[in-house]
Enzyme design. Structure first.
Site, PDB file in Angstrom:
ATOM      1  N   ALA A 168       0.836  -1.206   0.000  1.00 55.00           N
ATOM      2  CA  ALA A 168       0.000   0.000   0.000  1.00 55.00           C
ATOM      3  C   ALA A 168       0.870   1.255   0.000  1.00 55.00           C
ATOM      4  CB  ALA A 168      -0.924  -0.003   1.210  1.00 55.00           C
ATOM      5  N   GLU A 187      10.639   3.584   6.297  1.00 59.37           N
ATOM      6  CA  GLU A 187      10.495   2.120   6.375  1.00 59.37           C
ATOM      7  C   GLU A 187      11.443   1.574   7.441  1.00 59.37           C
ATOM      8  OE1 GLU A 187       8.603  -0.595   5.086  1.00 59.37           O
ATOM      9  OE2 GLU A 187       9.946  -1.542   6.543  1.00 59.37           O
ATOM     10  N   THR A 196       3.777  -7.857   1.664  1.00 59.43           N
ATOM     11  CA  THR A 196       3.308  -7.961   0.284  1.00 59.43           C
ATOM     12  C   THR A 196       4.289  -8.756  -0.563  1.00 59.43           C
ATOM     13  OG1 THR A 196       2.204  -5.854   0.586  1.00 59.43           O
ATOM     14  CG2 THR A 196       2.510  -6.601  -1.681  1.00 59.43           C
ATOM     15  N   GLY A 201       1.243 -13.465  -4.636  1.00 60.59           N
ATOM     16  CA  GLY A 201       1.140 -12.575  -5.802  1.00 60.59           C
ATOM     17  C   GLY A 201      -0.252 -12.500  -6.412  1.00 60.59           C
ATOM     18  N   ARG A 441     -11.391 -19.385   3.986  1.00 56.72           N
ATOM     19  CA  ARG A 441     -10.146 -19.634   4.712  1.00 56.72           C
ATOM     20  C   ARG A 441     -10.400 -19.940   6.186  1.00 56.72           C
ATOM     21  NH1 ARG A 441      -5.981 -15.223   2.110  1.00 56.72           N
ATOM     22  NH2 ARG A 441      -5.544 -16.507   0.319  1.00 56.72           N
ATOM     23  N   HIS A 561      -3.468 -12.656   8.091  1.00 56.51           N
ATOM     24  CA  HIS A 561      -3.919 -11.295   7.790  1.00 56.51           C
ATOM     25  C   HIS A 561      -4.776 -10.804   8.943  1.00 56.51           C
ATOM     26  CE1 HIS A 561      -4.769  -8.247   4.566  1.00 56.51           C
ATOM     27  NE2 HIS A 561      -5.794  -7.993   5.351  1.00 56.51           N
ATOM     28  N   GLU A 590      -3.283  -3.122   5.001  1.00 59.18           N
ATOM     29  CA  GLU A 590      -3.680  -3.963   6.140  1.00 59.18           C
ATOM     30  C   GLU A 590      -3.806  -3.186   7.445  1.00 59.18           C
ATOM     31  OE1 GLU A 590      -1.377  -7.578   6.179  1.00 59.18           O
ATOM     32  OE2 GLU A 590      -2.404  -8.299   7.974  1.00 59.18           O
ATOM     33  N   ALA A 605      -6.085  -9.076  -0.880  1.00 57.31           N
ATOM     34  CA  ALA A 605      -5.176  -8.213  -0.113  1.00 57.31           C
ATOM     35  C   ALA A 605      -4.351  -7.336  -1.038  1.00 57.31           C
ATOM     36  CB  ALA A 605      -4.250  -9.043   0.763  1.00 57.31           C
TER      37      ALA A 605
HETATM   38  P1  ADP Z   1       0.410  -3.616   3.229  1.00 51.58           P
HETATM   39  O1  ADP Z   1       0.103  -4.940   2.608  1.00 51.58           O
HETATM   40  O2  ADP Z   1      -0.725  -3.062   3.986  1.00 51.58           O
HETATM   41  O3  ADP Z   1       1.030  -2.669   2.289  1.00 51.58           O
HETATM   42  P2  ADP Z   1       2.928  -4.606   4.144  1.00 51.58           P
HETATM   43  O4  ADP Z   1       3.036  -5.615   5.184  1.00 51.58           O
HETATM   44  O5  ADP Z   1       3.184  -4.995   2.739  1.00 51.58           O
HETATM   45  O6  ADP Z   1       1.498  -3.921   4.332  1.00 51.58           O
HETATM   46  O7  ADP Z   1       3.916  -3.415   4.456  1.00 51.58           O
HETATM   47  C1  ADP Z   1       3.964  -2.745   5.677  1.00 51.58           C
HETATM   48  C2  ADP Z   1       5.345  -2.126   5.811  1.00 51.58           C
HETATM   49  O8  ADP Z   1       5.353  -1.213   6.897  1.00 51.58           O
HETATM   50  C3  ADP Z   1       6.443  -3.136   6.089  1.00 51.58           C
HETATM   51  O9  ADP Z   1       7.473  -2.967   5.153  1.00 51.58           O
HETATM   52  C4  ADP Z   1       6.894  -2.798   7.508  1.00 51.58           C
HETATM   53  O10 ADP Z   1       8.270  -3.045   7.721  1.00 51.58           O
HETATM   54  C5  ADP Z   1       6.590  -1.324   7.569  1.00 51.58           C
HETATM   55  N1  ADP Z   1       6.426  -0.821   8.946  1.00 51.58           N
HETATM   56  C6  ADP Z   1       5.686  -1.377   9.936  1.00 51.58           C
HETATM   57  N2  ADP Z   1       5.774  -0.650  11.051  1.00 51.58           N
HETATM   58  C7  ADP Z   1       6.589   0.403  10.768  1.00 51.58           C
HETATM   59  C8  ADP Z   1       7.075   1.518  11.518  1.00 51.58           C
HETATM   60  N3  ADP Z   1       6.767   1.685  12.797  1.00 51.58           N
HETATM   61  N4  ADP Z   1       7.892   2.386  10.894  1.00 51.58           N
HETATM   62  C9  ADP Z   1       8.256   2.215   9.593  1.00 51.58           C
HETATM   63  N5  ADP Z   1       7.835   1.190   8.843  1.00 51.58           N
HETATM   64  C10 ADP Z   1       7.006   0.291   9.421  1.00 51.58           C
END
Ligand code: ADP
Length: 625
Positions: A168, A187, A196, A201, A441, A561, A590, A605
């Site tokens: 996202a 990040e 993701t 995929g 699921r 999830h 998410e 998702a």
């Molecule tokens: P979505 O599917 O909703 O995009 P993802 O799990 O693919 O969610 O990505 C969420 C991202 O957010 C991950 O790369 C995770 O490392 C990052 N993340 C989670 N908590 C934090 C935080 N406190 N600060 C920075 N990044 C974060």
């Protein structure tokens, strides 16, 4: 739980050479020239029997760690691996370098690659033991850490600030940049990808009225109905419509950015219908390859890695930025001229949170640490916690999705031998089917919780099992899965039952019954005893399980999830506990709640990340304080 498996290579040879060295050193007394034995008292932890040693370990996938040592130093570490690029892969590069640099094992796990990091460290430990180091010596090395000097605090500014570089977040970042905005993405891991990149995929989207949709008797309306009803009507109808109505334009957008998909659609587990588009690149890597290429070609997106967002900054009731902690413990304050997008994913790896919220409806017998997760280690609910602190409303947090498809050791979806829902069955330890394998699921996983040892096997025949060196969704070759014992293979069902440790007769009877259902059912007037309707795969070649060799792979429940999260509206604006829009704060993916209801459909998702990521990127770009 996540026990690393070792297979020592050449132990015997090592033992023989160690004995020889001991004998030689005794003969030589403690004189010069026997420096090895003289100073090789293992407790000093820094002397080895020179050579190259190897150990097999499991990260996300199997890998082999090779360590070369001189008498006194670790000189080289090589890791043969198939870790997902962008997930485990960074650890396979940075950790060996740091271990060599520090000559110690007290290295921190690479953020977002904990499993791989642990496996590498364990592999190196194993090799060093083979090189003559005892537990004392290992413990000393474990205490050696790299000295980080704390970097200066920083203040950064952009038009749009995105927290989280998963699906996202990157969709939002790219969209905001396409709208002409300067973007900073925070990040906490060392690379983009989040959960993701670990996904299979599958991307549900219906090109309404197209030949494919007509051939599959599919429509956007059907996608809506299945999503809404599949979530027990708990999803917000407006958000569900937004999701399904914009799904196909999401595929078009990705294709315009250069992402490639297979032509056919398929039914992903729990997807309920063949409408999943499969990227050409394995797992979720294609999305991030696409985003990285976009970033490389365009100015204006700054990725700030290894930086954890701690708190949202609120000024005069408007969210204006986020304060973060950098890798060296320094403070990084990031301010937004326009909006802030929260895209930190769910809380599948936060055991405390999942136990707490499971208490609300006690849907699952347990969600404690005995239950693994498909999620990457950083998915710990940080965004929900940050948003709640500033008054955002968290909704439906008790809606936690598990899959019945976890690897027994790691909880990951890798090692899954299925090609499609239509061509495989689930077999319990009694050798029986126990559920509609094409169903929801949650229903499949709840049924699995009731089986012996909470364990089952996916069973299929060779008609639809990937052949030879063909790779599954996770980039694994079938031969390697069979070689490593993660997939069982036998020419007959009798032999397969033996390998699985289930009663032969039960397995054979079960498969025979199933085959009758495949041919249209009517076993004693029943279509399928578990109500299964999905039998024929998209190639139309599946007529049941009858052509050997046969295959089986063990699977357990795994947290996948979390459907609950920050409440948003159809513009991805975050909503407060008093039902007001929180100015400046947008959320997608998410971290949000209220779209999928009690149960997210397989393949929805990724659609969520793209559809709401794009909306959040646009809304945050348009936001003016
Ligand atoms: P979505 O599917 O909703 O995009 P993802 O799990 O693919 O969610 O990505 C969420 C991202 O957010 C991950 O790369 C995770 O490392 C990052 N993340 C989670 N908590 C934090 C935080 N406190 N600060 C920075 N990044 C974060």
């Amino acid at each position: 739980m996540r026990k690393v498996r070792y297979e020592l290579l050449g132990r015997k040879a090592m033992l023989v050479s160690l004995i020889m060295i001991l004998v030689l050193s005794m003969l030589a007394g403690c004189g010069k020239g026997s420096s090895k034995s003289e100073s090789a008292s293992p407790k000093d932890g820094a002397t080895y029997v020179a050579g190259t040693y190897s150990a097999k370990v499991s990260g996300m996938h199997e890998m082999t760690v090779h360590v070369t040592v001189s008498d006194t130093a670790i000189t080289d570490i090589k890791v043969d691996h198939k870790e997902t690029s962008g997930v485990g892969e960074p650890a396979t590069e940075s950790l060996p370098a740091e271990i060599i640099e520090t000559q110690g094992l007290g290295v921190d796990a690479v953020a977002g690659a904990t499993l791989t990091s642990k496996a590498i460290i364990d592999g190196v430990k194993d090799c060093l033991k083979q090189a003559g180091l005892n537990e004392d010596g290992i413990n000393k090395l474990l205490a050696i850490k790299k000295k980080e000097t704390k970097e200066a605090d920083q203040e950064l500014t952009a038009d749009v600030v995105i927290i989280g570089a998963g699906g996202a977040g990157m969709a939002a970042a790219t969209t905001a940049n396409q709208a002409g905005k300067k973007v900073i993405v925070i990040e906490k891991a060392s690379k983009m990808g989040g959960n993701t990149i670990l996904s299979g995929g599958a991307f549900n989207a219906v090109d309404d009225g197209s030949e494919t949709a007509l051939a599959n008797k599919d429509s956007v309306e059907k996608h809506y109905t299945q999503t809404f009803e599949g979530g027990d009507k708990q999803g917000d109808p407006k958000l569900v419509h937004t999701l399904v109505d914009n799904a196909w334009s999401g595929v078009v957008w990705l294709k315009e950015l250069g992402m490639k998909f297979h032509d056919n659609v398929f039914t992903v587990t729990g997807g309920m219908w063949p409408r999943a588009h499969k990227p050409i690149e394995p797992e979720g890597t294609g999305f991030f390859k696409t985003y990285q290429e976009y970033i490389d070609k365009h100015d204006g997106i700054t990725m700030v890695y290894n930086t954890k967002a701690d708190e949202l900054i609120v000024e005069n009731g408007i969210v204006t930025g986020v304060s973060c902690t950098g890798k060296t413990g320094n403070k990084i304050t990031v301010k937004a001229q326009n909006g802030v997008v929260l895209a930190t994913g769910g809380f599948g790896q936060n055991v405390e949170m999942r136990v707490k919220y499971n208490e609300i409806n006690k849907k699952w017998p347990t969600l404690d640490s005995s239950i693994p997760s498909t999620n990457t280690s950083g998915i710990t609910g940080d965004g929900m916690i940050m948003a709640e602190q500033i008054g955002a409303k968290l909704i439906q947090m008790e809606n936690i999705q598990l899959l019945p498809l976890g690897d027994p050791k790691t909880g990951s979806l890798s090692g899954n031998i299925e090609h499609a829902v239509e061509s495989r069955i689930f077999i319990n330890l009694d050798g029986n089917r126990f559920v509609n394998e094409g169903g929801r699921r949650d229903e499949m996983t709840l049924a699995l919780f009731k089986q012996k040892e909470t364990k089952m096997f996916i069973v299929m025949d060779s008609d639809t099992y990937p052949k030879g060196n063909e790779v599954n969704n996770f980039g694994e070759t079938i031969s390697s899965l069979v070689d490593s014992g993660r997939s069982l293979k036998a020419d007959t069902l009798e032999e397969l039952a033996k390998l699985m440790g289930v009663p032969e007769k039960n397995l054979i009877d079960t498969v025979n019954n199933y085959n009758r259902y495949c041919k249209g059912g009517d076993l004693e007037g029943k279509k399928d005893e578990f109500g299964r309707t999905l039998f024929t795969d998209t190639d139309g070649i599946n007529n049941g399980i009858n052509n050997g060799p046969f295959y089986a792979a063990a699977r357990v429940p795994t947290v996948h999830h979390t459907m609950g999260g920050v409440q948003i509206n159809e513009h991805a604006q975050a909503i407060s506990t008093s039902g007001e829009i929180i100015p400046g704060l947008f959320a997608a993916g998410e971290v949000t709640g209220g779209i999928h209801g009690t149960n997210r459909l397989g393949g929805n998702a990724l659609t969520d990340t793209i559809v709401f990521g794009r909306i959040a990127g646009t809304s945050a770009s348009n936001f003016v304080k």
